[in-house]
Design an enzyme around this catalytic site. Structure first.
Site, PDB file in Angstrom:
ATOM      1  N   ASP A  51       0.827  -1.207   0.000  1.00  0.00           N
ATOM      2  CA  ASP A  51       0.000   0.000   0.000  1.00  0.00           C
ATOM      3  C   ASP A  51       0.865   1.262   0.000  1.00  0.00           C
ATOM      4  OD1 ASP A  51      -2.290  -1.513   0.046  1.00  0.00           O
ATOM      5  OD2 ASP A  51      -2.591  -1.350   2.214  1.00  0.00           O
ATOM      6  N   GLU A  52       2.070   1.114   0.525  1.00  0.00           N
ATOM      7  CA  GLU A  52       2.969   2.264   0.639  1.00  0.00           C
ATOM      8  C   GLU A  52       4.163   2.125  -0.308  1.00  0.00           C
ATOM      9  OE1 GLU A  52       3.620   2.281   4.842  1.00  0.00           O
ATOM     10  OE2 GLU A  52       1.501   2.652   5.253  1.00  0.00           O
TER      11      GLU A  52
END
Length: 383
Positions: free
Chosen positions: A328-329
């Site tokens: 997600d990052e």
């Protein structure tokens, strides 16, 4: 003042870097229940070297040559191919380096009628994508000549005949859209290591012939005079190449040294991974377990003890959750490292995790061809 923020269930072991997450959740180490995160390993020791070698030997298999009925396999008419380099790139979906085609010319100088076996006197057979440009076979080159422990980044092109360690040489490239960064040897019946031997086939073959002549590591059924004869022909060919194209015979070239500086993590196979990092350092984060601990987790999970297996499964699932946070990052390297480590451990019991991690990770990295290769390989990867 009492902190009323909700607790992050991973506490101080949380690997999320998103500022909003760090602001909105408490990460105190005092709030973390370590019992839920640690595997009980009392009286459980890592397998010693002999046990690991035995395990890897059992998990290895011959490469997928697809050669049982080659006479029945459809072929391309190579006489109609005007641009072989372009043809290979279209079929294989990866560009091959100049030394690959020059190496074929060298083998033709030794055996024009059948260059596939030009190096038979030193126990080498050309394989992999060479079977396309020599024989014209219409094969699935995503898995053709792919050994049990070959990750998608490794492309076998030479195999050592009658090798007790299943030794084979191949190109290694971090990204399928880029040219190979080095040529390495793999010996899966010894371990899962990918050992760099040059940045081109000429350098790798030169190393191997020196090893044969010295008798340090490898033995050959042919008489040594035949080996030395091929070495003499090889030296002459390399001398001629200097006037046009020069391929380094060094084990560690500037290109290899340059890549070493970019390696994010070594992985079990030791060749390492390289993923791009942005200006803020996003792209890779470490797995919260050492390699020895990861091997222990995999061993316990693959064991028949159901209770121990459950503990290992829970920890692996927790790491996969951390990897999802990392994705997600944009820290895609974490999933790549952990997935490759599972693959290189060499037990099909881990395939269910590898299928979850590697295809998705390769897609996120923009390496879709590797997602295809790992998916096809896992379908036929058996003990």
């Amino acid at each position: 003042m009492e902190n009323k923020r909700p607790l992050c269930k991973y506490g101080d072991k949380c690997f999320r870097k998103n500022p909003n997450h760090l602001k909105n959740f408490e990460h105190s180490s005092n709030q973390l229940n370590n019992k839920n995160l640690n595997i009980k390993t009392e009286n459980q020791e890592l397998p010693d070297k002999s046990e690991m070698l035995d395990l890897l030997t059992k998990k290895s298999e011959n490469c997928i040559e697809q050669n049982e009925n080659l006479d029945k396999i459809e072929k391309f008419d190579l006489s109609k191919i005007s641009d072989m380099k372009k043809f290979v790139a279209e079929i294989y979906k990866m560009e091959m380096p100049d030394d690959f085609f020059q190496f074929l010319e060298f083998c033709k100088s030794l055996n024009e009628s059948d260059p596939k076996y030009a190096l038979i006197d030193i126990g080498i057979e050309l394989t992999g994508i060479f079977d396309l440009i020599i024989r014209g076979y219409k094969l699935d080159y995503r898995v053709h000549a792919r050994y049990f422990l070959d990750p998608p980044e490794f492309q076998t092109v030479l195999k050592v005949l009658n090798s007790p360690s299943d030794a084979h040489f191949g190109y290694f490239r971090d990204d399928p859209d880029e040219l190979p960064v080095f040529v390495a040897i793999s010996e899966p019946k010894l371990d899962c290591k990918i050992n760099i031997r040059s940045d081109n086939l000429f350098g790798a073959l030169n190393w191997y012939m020196d090893e044969l002549i010295s008798g340090r590591s490898y033995k050959i059924e042919s008489c040594m005079e035949k080996v030395k004869k091929i070495k003499a022909s090889f030296d002459l060919w390399c001398e001629k190449l200097k006037s046009s194209k020069s391929f380094s015979l060094s084990l560690k070239t500037p290109r290899i040294k340059s890549r070493e500086k970019k390696v994010n993590a070594k992985t079990f196979h030791s060749a390492g991974i390289v993923v791009p990092l942005d200006s803020n350092g996003f792209g890779y984060r470490e797995i919260p377990e050492t390699y020895e601990k990861q091997k222990q987790l995999f061993r316990i999970f693959c064991d028949k003890n159901k209770e121990a297996k459950k503990h290992a499964n829970d920890r692996i699932q927790e790491i996969i959750t951390l990897i999802q946070f990392a994705n997600d990052e944009i820290d895609y390297g974490m999933g790549l490292e952990f997935g490759l480590n599972m693959f290189c451990y060499g037990d099909v019991g881990l395939h269910k995790f590898v299928k979850i991690l590697l295809p998705v990770t390769y897609e996120l990295l923009g390496r879709s061809l590797y997602a295809e290769i790992i998916s096809e390989h896992l379908k036929i990867r058996k003990l």
